[in-house]
Design an enzyme around this catalytic site. Structure first.
Site, PDB file in Angstrom:
ATOM      1  CG  ASP A 169      -0.345  -0.580   2.468  1.00  0.00           C
ATOM      2  OD1 ASP A 169       0.895  -0.512   2.607  1.00  0.00           O
ATOM      3  OD2 ASP A 169      -1.080  -1.100   3.313  1.00  0.00           O
TER       4      ASP A 169
ATOM      5  CG  ASN B 269      -8.892  -2.135  12.021  1.00  0.00           C
ATOM      6  OD1 ASN B 269      -7.955  -2.773  11.559  1.00  0.00           O
ATOM      7  ND2 ASN B 269      -9.345  -1.024  11.452  1.00  0.00           N
TER       8      ASN B 269
ATOM      9  CG  HIS C 265      -5.851  -2.701   8.882  1.00  0.00           C
ATOM     10  ND1 HIS C 265      -5.946  -1.388   9.274  1.00  0.00           N
ATOM     11  CD2 HIS C 265      -4.537  -3.015   9.040  1.00  0.00           C
ATOM     12  CE1 HIS C 265      -4.758  -0.945   9.631  1.00  0.00           C
ATOM     13  NE2 HIS C 265      -3.896  -1.911   9.498  1.00  0.00           N
TER      14      HIS C 265
ATOM     15  CD  GLU D 193      -8.707   0.462   7.829  1.00  0.00           C
ATOM     16  OE1 GLU D 193      -8.686  -0.487   8.637  1.00  0.00           O
ATOM     17  OE2 GLU D 193      -7.949   1.445   7.939  1.00  0.00           O
TER      18      GLU D 193
HETATM   19  C1  F6R Z   1       1.407  -1.873   6.171  1.00  0.00           C
HETATM   20  C2  F6R Z   1       0.048  -2.374   6.235  1.00  0.00           C
HETATM   21  C3  F6R Z   1      -0.718  -2.496   7.512  1.00  0.00           C
HETATM   22  C4  F6R Z   1       0.145  -2.833   8.731  1.00  0.00           C
HETATM   23  C5  F6R Z   1      -0.707  -2.844   9.996  1.00  0.00           C
HETATM   24  C6  F6R Z   1       0.132  -3.091  11.233  1.00  0.00           C
HETATM   25  O1  F6R Z   1       1.880  -1.859   4.848  1.00  0.00           O
HETATM   26  O2  F6R Z   1      -0.475  -2.666   5.224  1.00  0.00           O
HETATM   27  O3  F6R Z   1      -1.713  -3.471   7.361  1.00  0.00           O
HETATM   28  O4  F6R Z   1       0.742  -4.086   8.543  1.00  0.00           O
HETATM   29  O5  F6R Z   1      -1.359  -1.618  10.136  1.00  0.00           O
HETATM   30  O6  F6R Z   1       0.978  -2.007  11.425  1.00  0.00           O
HETATM   31  P1  F6R Z   1       2.154  -2.043  12.506  1.00  0.00           P
HETATM   32  O7  F6R Z   1       3.118  -3.072  12.030  1.00  0.00           O
HETATM   33  O8  F6R Z   1       2.752  -0.660  12.469  1.00  0.00           O
HETATM   34  O9  F6R Z   1       1.530  -2.399  13.808  1.00  0.00           O
END
Ligand code: F6R
Length: 250
Positions: free
Chosen positions: A69, A137, A139, A144
């Site tokens: 992303d 959450n 994702h 989301e």
């Molecule tokens: C990052 C992504 C997100 C993260 C998730 C966890 O490219 O797509 O899904 O993997 O938000 O983030 P952290 O590792 O910062 O807890």
């Protein structure tokens, strides 16, 4: 269960195990294609891969990467863009040719066109292993809760809870972009293998829900139960609540 769980004591061991996992593919495959994530979770993995490259002189020249992303509205050179994150955390320290690095372009004039272009590239190259973190959450990527499982790469609006969770990287919470381009759940599911990493008590609830086995669009990571080959490397803290619940059932 199609999911292999590797339990490790802490973040450091999670990162080492994840690096070993990817290294195996890097060594075995003639042109490995890795799906990569940003955020706090994979940073240690990238440090390990950098250290292996530098100390053991292992080349990643034959590796192709696809990031999950990118924010919309930040330039690639903005320190908070995922282009900058990846450059800093990984790419500038290793020898993957720039022409083999793919990240969605959040600055594209025609975002829908960019999504189609990115999905076509994924289809052309095929991802061997997709690395995922997990949001509190549930994702994966920036898919989301309530994102249809059928979606391919698309423009998404970040959940407020995601913007709050990511505010730690920005000078002010209002600076966190509201939209992003993300690989969709259907794009992620095309990958031959999935490697999901989770560390820390902050992830314990999401990991418990993921491992409960209920599959529902309101918890995006649950789709992984429909994938044929998933490995989860999680540390004691991330697995603490799941273990406690299992013990209660015994
Ligand atoms: C990052 C992504 C997100 C993260 C998730 C966890 O490219 O797509 O899904 O993997 O938000 O983030 P952290 O590792 O910062 O807890």
């Amino acid at each position: 269960m199609n999911i292999t769980i590797i339990r490790v004591p802490d973040y450091e061991s999670m990162s080492r195990q994840a690096a070993d996992f990817l290294l195996k593919k890097i060594r075995e495959l003639s042109s490995p294609v890795l799906g990569l994530a940003t955020g706090s979770t994979p940073k240690g993995l990238y440090e390990q891969l950098i250290s292996i490259h530098q100390t053991q002189k292992i080349s990643y020249r034959h590796v192709t990467t696809f990031n999950l992303d990118e924010y919309i509205g930040l330039t690639a050179s903005d320190p908070n863009s995922y282009h900058a994150f990846m450059e800093d955390a990984f790419f500038r320290h290793v020898d993957i040719p720039a022409s083999q690095i793919y990240i969605p372009n959040g600055e594209a004039a025609y975002l829908e066109h960019e999504c189609t272009r990115y999905e076509a590239l994924i289809d052309k190259k095929g991802i061997d292993v997709q690395v995922l973190g997990i949001g509190q959450n549930g994702h994966i990527g920036f898919n989301e809760p309530d994102t249809p499982f059928s979606q391919l790469t698309h423009v998404t609006t970040l959940a407020e809870s995601t913007r709050e969770a990511n505010a730690r990287f920005f000078s002010s919470p209002e600076d966190v972009p509201k939209q992003a381009i993300t690989m969709g759940i259907a794009s992620i599911m095309k990958s031959s293998e999935i490697l999901l990493l989770a560390s820390g008590a902050r992830k314990a609830e999401a990991v418990t829900r993921l491992l409960s086995g209920n599959v529902s669009e309101d918890f995006p990571a649950s789709v992984l139960h429909h994938h044929r080959c998933v490995t989860i490397i999680a540390d004691d803290e991330a697995l603490s609540e799941f273990t406690r619940k299992e013990e209660e059932h015994d």
